[in-house]
Design an enzyme around this catalytic site. Structure first.
Site, PDB file in Angstrom:
ATOM      1  N   ASN A 206     -10.332   0.573   0.931  1.00  0.00           N
ATOM      2  CA  ASN A 206      -9.322   0.641   2.002  1.00  0.00           C
ATOM      3  C   ASN A 206      -9.429   1.213   3.201  1.00  0.00           C
ATOM      4  O   ASN A 206     -10.215   2.402   3.329  1.00  0.00           O
ATOM      5  CB  ASN A 206      -7.958   1.392   1.255  1.00  0.00           C
ATOM      6  CG  ASN A 206      -7.457   0.873   0.130  1.00  0.00           C
ATOM      7  OD1 ASN A 206      -7.833   0.139  -0.673  1.00  0.00           O
ATOM      8  ND2 ASN A 206      -6.022   0.874   0.243  1.00  0.00           N
ATOM      9  N   VAL A 207      -9.365   0.618   4.144  1.00  0.00           N
ATOM     10  CA  VAL A 207      -9.658   0.940   5.468  1.00  0.00           C
ATOM     11  C   VAL A 207      -8.420   0.794   6.268  1.00  0.00           C
ATOM     12  O   VAL A 207      -7.743  -0.144   6.448  1.00  0.00           O
ATOM     13  CB  VAL A 207     -10.577   0.119   6.158  1.00  0.00           C
ATOM     14  CG1 VAL A 207     -10.979   0.756   7.498  1.00  0.00           C
ATOM     15  CG2 VAL A 207     -12.060   0.179   5.345  1.00  0.00           C
ATOM     16  N   ALA A 208      -7.731   1.900   7.015  1.00  0.00           N
ATOM     17  CA  ALA A 208      -6.773   1.734   7.896  1.00  0.00           C
ATOM     18  C   ALA A 208      -6.841   2.616   9.273  1.00  0.00           C
ATOM     19  O   ALA A 208      -6.858   1.946  10.441  1.00  0.00           O
ATOM     20  CB  ALA A 208      -5.478   2.499   7.294  1.00  0.00           C
ATOM     21  N   THR A 209      -7.035   3.825   9.275  1.00  0.00           N
ATOM     22  CA  THR A 209      -7.279   4.595  10.443  1.00  0.00           C
ATOM     23  C   THR A 209      -8.455   4.198  11.511  1.00  0.00           C
ATOM     24  O   THR A 209      -7.994   4.148  12.502  1.00  0.00           O
ATOM     25  CB  THR A 209      -7.418   6.137  10.247  1.00  0.00           C
ATOM     26  OG1 THR A 209      -6.368   6.425   9.068  1.00  0.00           O
ATOM     27  CG2 THR A 209      -7.456   6.857  11.402  1.00  0.00           C
TER      28      THR A 209
ATOM     29  N   ASP B  20       0.781  -1.243  -0.043  1.00  0.00           N
ATOM     30  CA  ASP B  20      -0.281   0.100   0.297  1.00  0.00           C
ATOM     31  C   ASP B  20       0.836   1.140  -0.067  1.00  0.00           C
ATOM     32  O   ASP B  20       1.917   1.206   0.724  1.00  0.00           O
ATOM     33  CB  ASP B  20      -0.852  -0.127   1.277  1.00  0.00           C
ATOM     34  CG  ASP B  20      -1.878   1.145   1.189  1.00  0.00           C
ATOM     35  OD1 ASP B  20      -2.426   1.314   0.298  1.00  0.00           O
ATOM     36  OD2 ASP B  20      -2.372   1.698   2.298  1.00  0.00           O
ATOM     37  N   HIS B  21       0.610   2.150  -0.981  1.00  0.00           N
ATOM     38  CA  HIS B  21       1.240   3.365  -1.074  1.00  0.00           C
ATOM     39  C   HIS B  21       2.945   3.206  -0.953  1.00  0.00           C
ATOM     40  O   HIS B  21       3.421   3.933  -0.214  1.00  0.00           O
ATOM     41  CB  HIS B  21       0.793   4.610   0.132  1.00  0.00           C
ATOM     42  CG  HIS B  21      -0.574   4.861   0.159  1.00  0.00           C
ATOM     43  ND1 HIS B  21      -0.902   6.028  -1.049  1.00  0.00           N
ATOM     44  CD2 HIS B  21      -1.658   4.530   0.473  1.00  0.00           C
ATOM     45  CE1 HIS B  21      -2.255   6.298  -0.691  1.00  0.00           C
ATOM     46  NE2 HIS B  21      -2.839   5.300  -0.014  1.00  0.00           N
TER      47      HIS B  21
ATOM     48  N   HIS C 280      -7.251  10.549   3.860  1.00  0.00           N
ATOM     49  CA  HIS C 280      -6.545   9.781   4.755  1.00  0.00           C
ATOM     50  C   HIS C 280      -7.098  10.145   6.257  1.00  0.00           C
ATOM     51  O   HIS C 280      -6.760  11.405   6.554  1.00  0.00           O
ATOM     52  CB  HIS C 280      -5.220   9.416   4.598  1.00  0.00           C
ATOM     53  CG  HIS C 280      -4.993   8.738   3.226  1.00  0.00           C
ATOM     54  ND1 HIS C 280      -4.212   9.181   2.155  1.00  0.00           N
ATOM     55  CD2 HIS C 280      -5.294   7.572   2.880  1.00  0.00           C
ATOM     56  CE1 HIS C 280      -4.014   8.393   1.292  1.00  0.00           C
ATOM     57  NE2 HIS C 280      -4.746   7.427   1.657  1.00  0.00           N
TER      58      HIS C 280
ATOM     59  N   GLY D  35      -9.061   6.021   1.890  1.00  0.00           N
ATOM     60  CA  GLY D  35      -9.709   6.723   2.681  1.00  0.00           C
ATOM     61  C   GLY D  35     -11.094   6.542   3.331  1.00  0.00           C
ATOM     62  O   GLY D  35     -11.945   7.682   3.498  1.00  0.00           O
TER      63      GLY D  35
END
Length: 284
Positions: free
Chosen positions: A230-233, A82-83, A180, A209
């Site tokens: 996409n899920v992160a935070t 990712d990124h 993000h 985001g």
């Protein structure tokens, strides 16, 4: 073969009208939450890691962990860069067995973005590795990549087709108003822009985001062509807040095997909700 490419996952999602969630993990416990929840819901998922995560865990360690857990749960998993921004870094990880890459050159001018992405695509396709790239920029911060909200810009639908054709990418990350991090207020997503992009580009589309988006917004983006969410935070926040709460209430706790359970439970709730929102339960 339990460790799979994202290409087939996303093509299936595109045909089936659902999305595959990509969950950013950081360690063993966060990996366990994602895999256990996905297996229990029979849902396809992508294990995503930023450069910082691969550095923290170690590429070989992370690859071995994904492979072992996929076999343990008899559940197909994809591992995804990712990124990532550096060609040499991507090449090293591809040679280590990674089969899905996001090259992020969205900060560059259009022509340079194409050139950088095509270099990665030409290399990766030799190894049957799928490549995602981004056109347009999201505000906020992902790992060590930070974009001021004022500098963020949306994806141009006409340029999106040129970009896809010139680079040969397998999926396209679009900028339609997400950012993000978590939102201070609900974002105004440009659904008409997304619909227009879909008319110009036939590739699986990716939404970054997505932490904190409403179920309604997520499902509307899927109807308009998004195949990967996409899920992160949101995962980090749930995990860390539950851990803080537990240690505040149980200051005597010293065994990580015990005090991490509440954090894992809180993160599991987020993972299961995202899978449900994506409509991919039972699709693995």
């Amino acid at each position: 073969m339990y460790v799979v490419s994202t290409k087939q996952m996303l093509n299936n999602a595109q045909r089936g009208g659902y999305a595959v969630p990509a969950f950013n993990i950081h360690n063993l416990e966060t990996m366990q939450v994602v895999v256990e929840t996905a297996a229990s819901m029979h849902a396809p998922v992508i294990i995503a890691g930023t450069p910082g995560t691969f550095t923290h865990v170690g590429t070989e360690n992370l690859m071995a962990l994904v492979s072992a857990m996929a076999k343990q749960y008899h559940h197909p998993l994809a591992i995804h860069l990712d990124h990532h921004t550096k060609f040499d870094d991507i090449a090293q990880k591809v040679r280590s067995g990674v089969r899905s890459v996001m090259i992020d050159a969205s900060h560059l001018p259009f022509a340079q973005n194409i050139s950088r992405v095509k270099e990665v695509v030409d290399f990766c396709h030799r190894f049957d590795v799928s490549v995602e790239a981004e056109l347009g920029q999201l505000g906020g911060q992902e790992d060590d990549v930070q974009v001021n909200e004022a500098d963020a810009f949306y994806t141009n639908p006409v340029q999106a087709r040129e970009f896809a054709e010139a680079t040969g990418i397998d999926s396209l990350a679009v900028a339609i108003g997400t950012a993000h991090g978590m939102y201070a207020r609900a974002p105004a997503l440009d659904f008409s822009r997304l619909e227009n992009i879909r008319q110009w580009v036939n590739l699986p589309l990716v939404l970054h985001g997505a932490s904190g988006l409403s179920t309604k917004d997520i499902q509307q983006t899927i109807k308009l062509g998004i195949c990967k969410i996409n899920v992160a935070t949101e995962l980090k926040n749930a995990f860390s807040q539950a851990l803080k709460n537990y240690l505040t209430e149980h200051p005597e706790a010293t065994d990580p095997r015990d005090y991490l359970q509440s954090a894992k439970s809180a993160m599991r709730d987020v993972v299961s909700k995202v899978i449900a929102d994506c409509g991919c339960e039972g699709r693995a």
